[in-house]
Motif scaffolding. Structure first.
Motif, PDB file in Angstrom:
ATOM      1  N   GLN A   1       4.481  -0.308   8.452  1.00  0.00           N
ATOM      2  CA  GLN A   1       5.166   0.950   7.932  1.00  0.00           C
ATOM      3  C   GLN A   1       5.449   0.379   6.510  1.00  0.00           C
ATOM      4  O   GLN A   1       5.837  -0.956   6.339  1.00  0.00           O
ATOM      5  N   ARG A   2       5.486   1.190   5.355  1.00  0.00           N
ATOM      6  CA  ARG A   2       5.930   0.829   4.059  1.00  0.00           C
ATOM      7  C   ARG A   2       7.466   1.035   3.638  1.00  0.00           C
ATOM      8  O   ARG A   2       7.666   1.880   4.109  1.00  0.00           O
TER       9      ARG A   2
ATOM     10  N   ILE B   1       9.495   1.455   0.300  1.00  0.00           N
ATOM     11  CA  ILE B   1       9.413   1.629  -1.184  1.00  0.00           C
ATOM     12  C   ILE B   1      10.684   1.020  -2.015  1.00  0.00           C
ATOM     13  O   ILE B   1      11.790   1.408  -1.479  1.00  0.00           O
TER      14      ILE B   1
ATOM     15  N   ILE C   1       5.473  -3.277   5.261  1.00  0.00           N
ATOM     16  CA  ILE C   1       5.081  -3.723   3.924  1.00  0.00           C
ATOM     17  C   ILE C   1       5.722  -3.182   2.767  1.00  0.00           C
ATOM     18  O   ILE C   1       5.764  -1.747   2.494  1.00  0.00           O
TER      19      ILE C   1
ATOM     20  N   CYS D   1       6.925  -2.339  -1.054  1.00  0.00           N
ATOM     21  CA  CYS D   1       6.084  -1.969  -2.242  1.00  0.00           C
ATOM     22  C   CYS D   1       7.039  -1.593  -3.551  1.00  0.00           C
ATOM     23  O   CYS D   1       7.769  -0.575  -3.040  1.00  0.00           O
TER      24      CYS D   1
ATOM     25  N   SER E   1       2.035   6.813   0.713  1.00  0.00           N
ATOM     26  CA  SER E   1       2.276   5.554   1.586  1.00  0.00           C
ATOM     27  C   SER E   1       3.273   6.049   2.747  1.00  0.00           C
ATOM     28  O   SER E   1       3.012   5.035   3.542  1.00  0.00           O
TER      29      SER E   1
ATOM     30  N   ALA F   1       5.996   6.107   3.402  1.00  0.00           N
ATOM     31  CA  ALA F   1       7.187   5.135   3.519  1.00  0.00           C
ATOM     32  C   ALA F   1       8.597   5.981   3.999  1.00  0.00           C
ATOM     33  O   ALA F   1       8.926   6.987   3.639  1.00  0.00           O
TER      34      ALA F   1
ATOM     35  N   SER G   1       1.966  -7.104   1.297  1.00  0.00           N
ATOM     36  CA  SER G   1       2.848  -6.274   0.500  1.00  0.00           C
ATOM     37  C   SER G   1       1.910  -5.491  -0.147  1.00  0.00           C
ATOM     38  O   SER G   1       0.788  -5.502  -0.071  1.00  0.00           O
ATOM     39  N   MET G   2       2.187  -4.312  -0.971  1.00  0.00           N
ATOM     40  CA  MET G   2       1.483  -3.457  -1.626  1.00  0.00           C
ATOM     41  C   MET G   2       1.857  -3.264  -3.145  1.00  0.00           C
ATOM     42  O   MET G   2       2.943  -3.199  -3.178  1.00  0.00           O
TER      43      MET G   2
ATOM     44  N   GLY H   1      -3.106   2.138  -4.034  1.00  0.00           N
ATOM     45  CA  GLY H   1      -2.116   1.275  -3.156  1.00  0.00           C
ATOM     46  C   GLY H   1      -2.996  -0.017  -2.872  1.00  0.00           C
ATOM     47  O   GLY H   1      -3.883  -0.049  -1.882  1.00  0.00           O
TER      48      GLY H   1
ATOM     49  N   VAL I   1      -3.380  -3.442  -1.121  1.00  0.00           N
ATOM     50  CA  VAL I   1      -2.704  -4.080  -0.025  1.00  0.00           C
ATOM     51  C   VAL I   1      -3.236  -5.564  -0.088  1.00  0.00           C
ATOM     52  O   VAL I   1      -4.264  -5.787   0.006  1.00  0.00           O
TER      53      VAL I   1
ATOM     54  N   LEU J   1      -5.085   1.158   0.323  1.00  0.00           N
ATOM     55  CA  LEU J   1      -4.525   1.964   1.360  1.00  0.00           C
ATOM     56  C   LEU J   1      -4.796   3.509   1.358  1.00  0.00           C
ATOM     57  O   LEU J   1      -5.118   4.074   0.508  1.00  0.00           O
TER      58      LEU J   1
END
Length: 610
Positions: free
Chosen positions: A70-71, A73, A95, A97, A115, A117, A194-195, A207, A209, A438
């Motif tokens: 999962q992202r 932010i 991940i 970002c 994302s 997120a 990371s993104m 995005g 990655v 992404l």
């Protein structure tokens, strides 16, 4: 063109960022890791303490439901909590970002929804003001962590403070300490790390990655390329959404157990240099340009005898630098004069600036005007230009102290290949090329061809020695009405060599000749005017002042003398307001948004072709 550097690929096989963080906390537990230059009295975190903080916050995120893949932010300036939150997400295979703090509410909604997120980390009031208008348009967002507790919105249980998150996580980590170690062990080198969302000069952000292998290979290659030592210090002052700052202030320091000093506002960099005296300093061209403009302006107030000595010393060091850049040997007598002059005249200047301990000064993100490069080399600071993208985890190529050519961006890093296409576009292949973009469904779509080559969108050349020169972005080339292909960045770079010119954009696509929009430097121009007895130093007033206009005329003439006839600027418009990311003409990485500028200044441009 394959790399000429020794391979480092085999060193990354069993490494991840969490594994290296654990190594640092074990082998270098008492070494300094993280210091805030903004919060006086806040103690420096050692590597042992930093990992404990990361473990607590990681457990806090896990307690909120953040899961692998999962992202997360983050929108905050460079401060310790930002790096801790980033590494905490990494250590549970989520991940992180970082989003640029200049994003509009509409852009925030796009990034968060794209994302998907479930959690965001925001610094304080400035960020909340951008997020709150679109909060109800973010169906996937479940929790918002706020770093500044006094700004926590009331009556909404989606919000919690960073301190509360950490406390919640510390309790979980105390109950289940093995959970953190197990998560570290399960992460693999080719897993997402990371993104980064591209700054969107030509459209909707993408995005990007990156994997653990990408970041660690980049760090090891750069570290070995410059023969760096362990435990180097640096200042993290650029946005951590910028790939260079992310690599230099998160991943590289983890590889060599360095000491990162966070600085929330880049405008405070100059005094911070004196406090830290960093080993490593990266600057986008605008940082170096303003440094040179400021130094030249300061020379005007130095007694004539001292000023003459400084300028002669600068010219002497430039002479040696230019010889070495051309691959020529510096005569022994000249080398001795340079060494003596450097020690007696220039070393005190570097110490005054806080640049006396630099082992690596570098520049990237755009072309650095060669005259700026030469002037700083004349201070005894040789900037190594690099070239890279978010999609290549930062630098693809780099100059070095022992192998450089001024005006180029150096040769490929270890295990990296660069080639040109039929139209001059540069292609890259190697372990630093990202996993892919992404997609909205959460998948990652590779962007390389069947042979692993990534099309960069940059136009350039590779000489016989393997040095790469960037001429422009493929989508930004000007094709005049007469069919001439012109690189606008060269024209703009020549204009910006003059201290009064802060920004410039060349115009001419589909037009009969080239023109330019020019913006005065809002820091240098008022000081320049005051030194010449001009009373009204407001930038808008200066843009109309005859002395300023005459000086800009001379700057344009000087640029034209170095340009081919088809490239020369026939007319220009001097604008009255600086361009910034906030006003919309620049990306957060200070690149020109040419389409925005063309639309916003359409009447001014039309007048140049009347």
């Amino acid at each position: 063109m394959p790399s000429t550097q020794t391979s480092v690929a085999s060193q990354t096989d069993n490494l991840t960022i969490p594994v290296l963080l654990r190594r640092n906390a074990t082998e270098f537990a008492d070494k300094p890791a993280l210091t805030s230059l903004d919060a006086e009295g806040t103690p420096t975190l050692t590597w042992g303490q930093l990992r404990e903080e990361v473990a607590s916050v990681a457990a806090g995120f896990a307690d909120l439901g953040l899961r692998a893949g999962q992202r997360l932010i983050i929108m905050a300036p460079s401060r310790p909590e930002h790096l801790i939150a980033d590494l905490a997400a990494t250590n549970i295979a989520a991940i992180p970002c970082t989003a640029y703090s200049t994003l509009s509410s509409e852009q925030i909604a796009y990034v968060v929804n794209h994302s998907a997120a479930p959690i965001a980390v925001l610094a304080g009031r400035e960020e909340l003001d951008r997020w709150l208008p679109v909060l109800d348009q973010l169906p996937n967002l479940e929790h918002v962590v706020v770093l500044d507790p006094v700004e926590l919105p009331e009556g909404d249980d989606r919000f919690l403070t960073f301190a509360a998150l950490r406390e919640r996580g510390a309790a979980r980590h105390a109950r289940e300490p093995r959970e953190f170690e197990q998560a570290t062990d399960e992460i693999k080198p080719d897993d997402p790390l990371s993104m980064i969302y591209t700054s969107g000069t030509t459209g909707v952000p993408k995005g990007v990655v990156l994997s653990h292998r990408n970041a660690i290979h980049e760090a090891l290659a750069v570290h070995s390329l410059h023969d760096n030592q362990m435990h180097l210090s640096n200042i993290a002052y650029l946005p951590l959404a910028h790939i260079a700052e992310r690599e230099l202030s998160i991943y590289l320091p983890i590889v060599y157990a360095g000491h990162v000093h966070t600085l929330a506002d880049a405008k405070d960099l100059v005094p911070a240099l004196g406090r830290v005296r960093p080993d490593v300093l990266f600057g986008v061209p605008r940082v170096w340009e303003k440094m040179v403009a400021g130094l030249k302006n300061m020379l005007g107030g130095v007694p004539e005898e001292r000023r003459t000595a400084l300028l002669q010393a600068n010219a002497l060091l430039q002479e040696g630098y230019k010889l070495r850049s051309a691959g020529k040997e510096v005569p022994a007598d000249l080398a001795q004069r340079i060494a003596d002059t450097d020690e007696t005249v220039l070393a005190p200047v570097r110490q005054l600036l806080g640049l006396d301990k630099l082992t690596l000064a570098s520049s990237g993100a755009a072309a650095l005007p060669v005259e700026v490069l030469y002037f700083i080399a004349g201070l005894g600071i040789e900037i190594q230009e690099v070239w890279g993208l978010s999609e290549t985890t930062g630098a693809v190529t780099s100059n070095t102290a022992n192998a450089f050519k001024a005006g180029t961006v150096g040769r490929p890093l270890a295990d990296v290949e660069v080639r040109t296409g039929e139209d001059g576009e540069l292609f890259v292949r190697g372990p630093i090329v990202f996993l892919g973009y992404l997609q909205e469904d959460g998948s990652i779509e590779p962007a390389t061809d069947a042979e692993g080559w990534f099309a960069t969108g940059d136009i350039g050349t590779i000489d016989a020695d393997g040095f790469v020169t960037i001429t422009d972005r493929k989508k930004e080339l000007i094709i005049t009405a007469g069919g001439k292909n012109i690189a606008p960045s060269r024209i703009e770079g020549l204009l910006k060599e003059h201290q009064l010119i802060g920004q410039a954009v060349a115009i001419g696509d589909g037009k009969p000749y080239v023109t330019a929009l020019i913006v005065l430097d809002d820091e240098i121009a008022p000081a320049w005017a005051a030194a010449r007895g001009i009373e009204d130093t407001d930038v808008a007033a200066l843009a109309a002042h005859p002395d300023v206009r005459a000086e800009i005329d001379r700057a344009v003439e000087a640029a034209n003398e170095r340009l081919a006839r088809a490239e020369q600027i026939k007319r220009y418009q001097l604008l009255t307001k600086a361009w910034t990311p906030e006003s919309g003409e620049l990306t957060p990485t200070l690149k020109l948004k040419r389409r925005v500028i063309a639309e916003r200044y359409e009447p001014d441009i039309a007048a140049l072709y009347d």
